[in-house]
Write a protein that holds these residues in place. Sequence first.
Motif, PDB file in Angstrom:
ATOM      1  N   TRP A 136      -6.003  -3.771  -2.452  1.00 55.27           N
ATOM      2  CA  TRP A 136      -5.949  -2.465  -1.807  1.00 55.27           C
ATOM      3  C   TRP A 136      -7.236  -1.693  -2.050  1.00 55.27           C
ATOM      4  CZ3 TRP A 136      -6.310   2.226  -4.454  1.00 55.27           C
ATOM      5  CH2 TRP A 136      -6.425   2.092  -5.847  1.00 55.27           C
ATOM      6  N   ALA A 137      -7.352  -0.563  -1.359  1.00 52.64           N
ATOM      7  CA  ALA A 137      -8.442   0.385  -1.611  1.00 52.64           C
ATOM      8  C   ALA A 137      -7.947   1.769  -1.244  1.00 52.64           C
ATOM      9  CB  ALA A 137      -9.674   0.029  -0.773  1.00 52.64           C
ATOM     10  N   SER A 138      -8.559   2.793  -1.835  1.00 55.65           N
ATOM     11  CA  SER A 138      -8.095   4.169  -1.599  1.00 55.65           C
ATOM     12  C   SER A 138      -8.371   4.610  -0.158  1.00 55.65           C
ATOM     13  CB  SER A 138      -8.750   5.135  -2.581  1.00 55.65           C
ATOM     14  OG  SER A 138     -10.139   5.192  -2.371  1.00 55.65           O
TER      15      SER A 138
ATOM     16  N   CYS B 152      -2.669   0.829   3.262  1.00 51.37           N
ATOM     17  CA  CYS B 152      -2.279   0.522   1.885  1.00 51.37           C
ATOM     18  C   CYS B 152      -1.433   1.648   1.288  1.00 51.37           C
ATOM     19  CB  CYS B 152      -3.518   0.345   0.993  1.00 51.37           C
ATOM     20  SG  CYS B 152      -4.619  -0.987   1.509  1.00 51.37           S
TER      21      CYS B 152
ATOM     22  N   GLY C  15      -2.085  -4.362  -8.952  1.00 53.07           N
ATOM     23  CA  GLY C  15      -2.946  -3.959  -7.837  1.00 53.07           C
ATOM     24  C   GLY C  15      -4.374  -4.352  -8.160  1.00 53.07           C
TER      25      GLY C  15
ATOM     26  N   ASN D  56      -8.069  -3.601  -6.867  1.00 52.26           N
ATOM     27  CA  ASN D  56      -8.838  -2.718  -5.988  1.00 52.26           C
ATOM     28  C   ASN D  56     -10.021  -3.466  -5.379  1.00 52.26           C
ATOM     29  OD1 ASN D  56     -11.365  -0.623  -5.962  1.00 52.26           O
ATOM     30  ND2 ASN D  56      -9.479   0.289  -5.183  1.00 52.26           N
TER      31      ASN D  56
ATOM     32  N   GLU E 211     -14.196  -0.361  -5.633  1.00 52.38           N
ATOM     33  CA  GLU E 211     -14.350   1.079  -5.847  1.00 52.38           C
ATOM     34  C   GLU E 211     -14.581   1.374  -7.328  1.00 52.38           C
ATOM     35  OE1 GLU E 211     -12.042   3.590  -2.694  1.00 52.38           O
ATOM     36  OE2 GLU E 211     -10.649   2.137  -3.537  1.00 52.38           O
TER      37      GLU E 211
ATOM     38  N   ILE F  54     -10.426   5.389  -8.338  1.00 55.24           N
ATOM     39  CA  ILE F  54      -9.127   4.701  -8.453  1.00 55.24           C
ATOM     40  C   ILE F  54      -8.183   5.527  -9.325  1.00 55.24           C
ATOM     41  CG2 ILE F  54      -8.000   2.574  -9.186  1.00 55.24           C
ATOM     42  CD1 ILE F  54     -10.755   1.196  -8.839  1.00 55.24           C
TER      43      ILE F  54
ATOM     44  N   TYR G 255      -6.756   8.438  -7.418  1.00 56.75           N
ATOM     45  CA  TYR G 255      -5.748   7.945  -6.462  1.00 56.75           C
ATOM     46  C   TYR G 255      -4.435   7.625  -7.193  1.00 56.75           C
ATOM     47  CZ  TYR G 255      -4.084   4.917  -2.584  1.00 56.75           C
ATOM     48  OH  TYR G 255      -3.390   4.339  -1.559  1.00 56.75           O
TER      49      TYR G 255
ATOM     50  N   LEU H 299      -3.680  -1.456 -12.406  1.00 52.67           N
ATOM     51  CA  LEU H 299      -4.638  -1.481 -11.303  1.00 52.67           C
ATOM     52  C   LEU H 299      -5.941  -2.070 -11.829  1.00 52.67           C
ATOM     53  CD1 LEU H 299      -3.908   2.068  -9.810  1.00 52.67           C
ATOM     54  CD2 LEU H 299      -3.125  -0.150  -8.923  1.00 52.67           C
TER      55      LEU H 299
ATOM     56  N   LEU I  68      -9.806  -3.393 -11.673  1.00 56.18           N
ATOM     57  CA  LEU I  68     -11.080  -3.108 -11.008  1.00 56.18           C
ATOM     58  C   LEU I  68     -11.710  -4.413 -10.525  1.00 56.18           C
ATOM     59  CD1 LEU I  68     -12.572  -0.742 -13.753  1.00 56.18           C
ATOM     60  CD2 LEU I  68     -11.160  -0.103 -11.799  1.00 56.18           C
TER      61      LEU I  68
END
Lengths: 95, 183
Positions: free
Chosen positions: B71-73, B78, B101, B103, B106, B111, B114, B124, B126
């Motif tokens: 995903w991405a912000s 998403c 998750g 990312n 980013e 992140i 978000y 999450l 990186l």
Amino acid sequence: MGIQILAVSANTTFSQQTFAESLKLPYPLLSDFPDRKVIRAYGILNDRTMTANRTFFLIDPRGTIRKRWIVENPTTTVVYSDTLLRDIRAIIEKP
Amino acid sequence: MIARRLALALLIVAPCALARAESAMAPLLKPLDLAGYPTRTTPPHFSGSTIDARRLAIDDLRGKVVLVNFWASWCAECRPEMPVFERLHRELAPKGLAVVGVNAREERAAIHRYATELGLTFPLVLDHDGKINAAYGVVGLPTTFVVARDGRVVALAVGPREWAGASARALFHALLAEPSPDR
């Protein structure tokens, strides 16, 4: 036109499956990872990135390479299927 | 991206077919329009840092059912999935579901903002250089993988799905009912 498209890359089959699913590709992707034997055999291995230089080969039913298209600046070049098809048609229609 | 990955295309005049083993999970995948995998396919190993600076390796989650969501912000599709994953995490983590998750390229601060905004507590990871995304072949977001307790990858979803719906729950419950290899 009776042409089968095969795409070869140095990615894993796992990665290729995601890629194919993402783009709903109607032709097979073949993995040349990790040995890159096919890419080397076709003389298009980029030694720095260990990936293939983006190239199209047209092979006839007898196994002869009829044409090779080398894509310069592959990250920015768009290959137009109409142009490619026109070229292929011209080659195939030659006796 | 396409240019890089489809580095070489061969055009030949011969039919070709790739056989794909049918997954026993197929009836559970179909309602969600999930792609299956040949038997015994395992996902690529990855290890990364989470936004709270912990290390997370997918191999360490063996024995759990793992949902890996890329995903991405900035990814509009998403966003609606994230609260759903959070709900699944809270509800099914005690039963053996691990939601992760990953990312896409980013910075930690973005992140973190978000995650705070949406109240996300599942890990999450990186992926600044995009290596995990590349290893999984991710070219569109969201992309989600489901991995069984024994480490085999079961399903792939490119694009959003109804992860809180009855079909998804049936899939998760079936996978959670499988014996853990550690037992």
